[in-house]
Design a protein around this motif. Structure first.
Motif, short mmCIF file in Angstrom:
data_model
loop_
_atom_site.label_atom_id
_atom_site.label_comp_id
_atom_site.label_asym_id
_atom_site.label_seq_id
_atom_site.Cartn_x
_atom_site.Cartn_y
_atom_site.Cartn_z
N LYS A 79 -21.60 -49.42 -60.27
CA LYS A 79 -22.07 -50.80 -60.14
C LYS A 79 -23.60 -50.78 -60.10
O LYS A 79 -24.20 -50.18 -59.22
CB LYS A 79 -21.50 -51.44 -58.89
N VAL A 80 -24.20 -51.47 -61.08
CA VAL A 80 -25.65 -51.48 -61.24
C VAL A 80 -26.16 -52.92 -61.15
O VAL A 80 -25.56 -53.83 -61.75
CB VAL A 80 -26.04 -50.84 -62.60
N LYS A 87 -28.25 -49.60 -71.81
CA LYS A 87 -27.39 -50.13 -72.86
C LYS A 87 -26.34 -49.08 -73.24
O LYS A 87 -26.50 -47.89 -72.94
CB LYS A 87 -28.21 -50.56 -74.07
N VAL A 88 -25.30 -49.52 -73.89
CA VAL A 88 -24.26 -48.61 -74.37
C VAL A 88 -24.91 -47.57 -75.29
O VAL A 88 -25.74 -47.91 -76.14
CB VAL A 88 -23.13 -49.37 -75.10
N GLY A 89 -24.56 -46.31 -75.08
CA GLY A 89 -25.13 -45.21 -75.86
C GLY A 89 -26.21 -44.45 -75.12
O GLY A 89 -26.49 -43.29 -75.44
N ASN A 107 -19.83 -53.75 -68.45
CA ASN A 107 -19.11 -54.98 -68.17
C ASN A 107 -20.04 -55.91 -67.38
O ASN A 107 -20.44 -55.58 -66.27
CB ASN A 107 -17.84 -54.68 -67.38
N THR A 108 -20.36 -57.06 -67.94
CA THR A 108 -21.31 -57.98 -67.33
C THR A 108 -20.64 -59.19 -66.68
O THR A 108 -21.31 -60.16 -66.33
CB THR A 108 -22.31 -58.47 -68.39
N SER A 109 -19.31 -59.15 -66.49
CA SER A 109 -18.58 -60.32 -66.04
C SER A 109 -18.82 -60.69 -64.58
O SER A 109 -18.66 -61.85 -64.20
CB SER A 109 -17.08 -60.14 -66.28
N ASN A 110 -19.22 -59.76 -63.73
CA ASN A 110 -19.49 -60.07 -62.33
C ASN A 110 -20.87 -60.71 -62.21
O ASN A 110 -21.81 -60.28 -62.87
CB ASN A 110 -19.41 -58.80 -61.48
N ILE A 111 -21.01 -61.72 -61.36
CA ILE A 111 -22.30 -62.41 -61.25
C ILE A 111 -23.33 -61.61 -60.47
O ILE A 111 -24.53 -61.88 -60.57
CB ILE A 111 -22.15 -63.82 -60.64
N ASP A 112 -22.90 -60.62 -59.68
CA ASP A 112 -23.82 -59.89 -58.81
C ASP A 112 -24.27 -58.54 -59.37
O ASP A 112 -25.31 -58.03 -58.98
CB ASP A 112 -23.17 -59.64 -57.45
N ASP A 114 -23.49 -55.37 -62.82
CA ASP A 114 -22.78 -54.93 -64.02
C ASP A 114 -22.07 -53.62 -63.71
O ASP A 114 -22.56 -52.82 -62.91
CB ASP A 114 -23.75 -54.71 -65.18
N VAL A 115 -20.94 -53.39 -64.34
CA VAL A 115 -20.23 -52.12 -64.19
C VAL A 115 -20.54 -51.27 -65.42
O VAL A 115 -20.18 -51.62 -66.54
CB VAL A 115 -18.71 -52.32 -64.03
N VAL A 116 -21.24 -50.16 -65.17
CA VAL A 116 -21.64 -49.24 -66.23
C VAL A 116 -20.64 -48.09 -66.24
O VAL A 116 -20.47 -47.39 -65.24
CB VAL A 116 -23.07 -48.71 -65.99
N THR A 117 -19.96 -47.90 -67.37
CA THR A 117 -18.94 -46.85 -67.50
C THR A 117 -19.47 -45.75 -68.40
O THR A 117 -20.05 -46.02 -69.45
CB THR A 117 -17.64 -47.43 -68.09
N VAL A 118 -19.28 -44.50 -67.95
CA VAL A 118 -19.71 -43.33 -68.72
C VAL A 118 -18.50 -42.52 -69.13
O VAL A 118 -17.44 -42.60 -68.51
CB VAL A 118 -20.70 -42.45 -67.91
#
Length: 195
Positions: A79-80, A87-89, A107-112, A114-118
């Motif tokens: 969570k960032v 960005k992706v990549g 994933n930018t859907s949360n208002i507080d 972003d969820v960054v997945t690696v």
């Protein structure tokens, strides 16, 4: 005759530099501001770590973010805080000479936050830690990629934009992307802990 760069200033919300004039030393001449894969109109904040080349006259920002919640050793989703420049990549990392692996989704859907997945975990990361887009990838190979200054003022991304880079000065550490490792990488920029 100039080189044809343009400059679009944005209005900053809080100062990040202490002093002015002789207190702040800029790299000589302007630099073409590279977009870094972000959309035109995106604002990159003053104090962002920069990598500039005096031969090519180009400068790029180090993509950074701040983790908002502790992540476990096997985490692949972090969570960032909103406002990051990842960005992706990008190769997601926390510290130099540690793990860095490509971001596969943001994933930018949360208002507080972003969820960054690696694709592979970089291990446990504590809340409030700086994370960045490493220039290299691997289990113990992350790097700031030659970071050698900080952005002087807020900068809007766009074609032909120019920027100025601070190479010596004092920055409010709490108002810019900061970590002890980044402070060490930029020894001529003092990081004040004042508010």
């Amino acid at each position: 005759m100039g080189v044809g760069y343009k400059r679009t200033d944005s209005t900053g919300d809080i100062p990040v530099w202490q002093g002015d004039g002789k207190d702040i030393q800029l790299a000589q001449g302007g630099f073409l501001f590279e977009k870094g894969g972000l959309a035109d109109g995106t604002i990159i904040k003053a104090g962002t770590p920069m990598i500039f080349n005096e031969t090519t006259r180009k400068a790029k920002f180090l993509a950074t973010g701040k983790v908002v919640e502790n992540a476990l050793a096997d985490a692949v989703a972090y969570k960032v805080a909103k406002g990051h420049t990842l960005k992706v990549g990008d190769n997601f990392a926390e510290k130099p000479a540690s793990a860095a692996y490509p971001i596969t989704e943001i994933n930018t859907s949360n208002i507080d936050y972003d969820v960054v997945t690696v694709e592979t975990t970089i291990g446990a990361v504590a809340a409030n830690s700086l994370v960045f887009g490493s220039s290299t990838t691997g289990a113990a190979n992350s790097s700031f990629g030659g970071v050698n200054g900080r952005l002087y003022r807020d900068q809007k991304i766009g074609d032909g934009e120019s920027c100025s880079v601070v190479i010596r000065g004092t920055v409010y550490a709490r108002r810019v992307p900061y970590s002890k490792e980044l402070e060490t990488a930029l020894p001529h920029i003092i990081c004040s802990q004042s508010f």
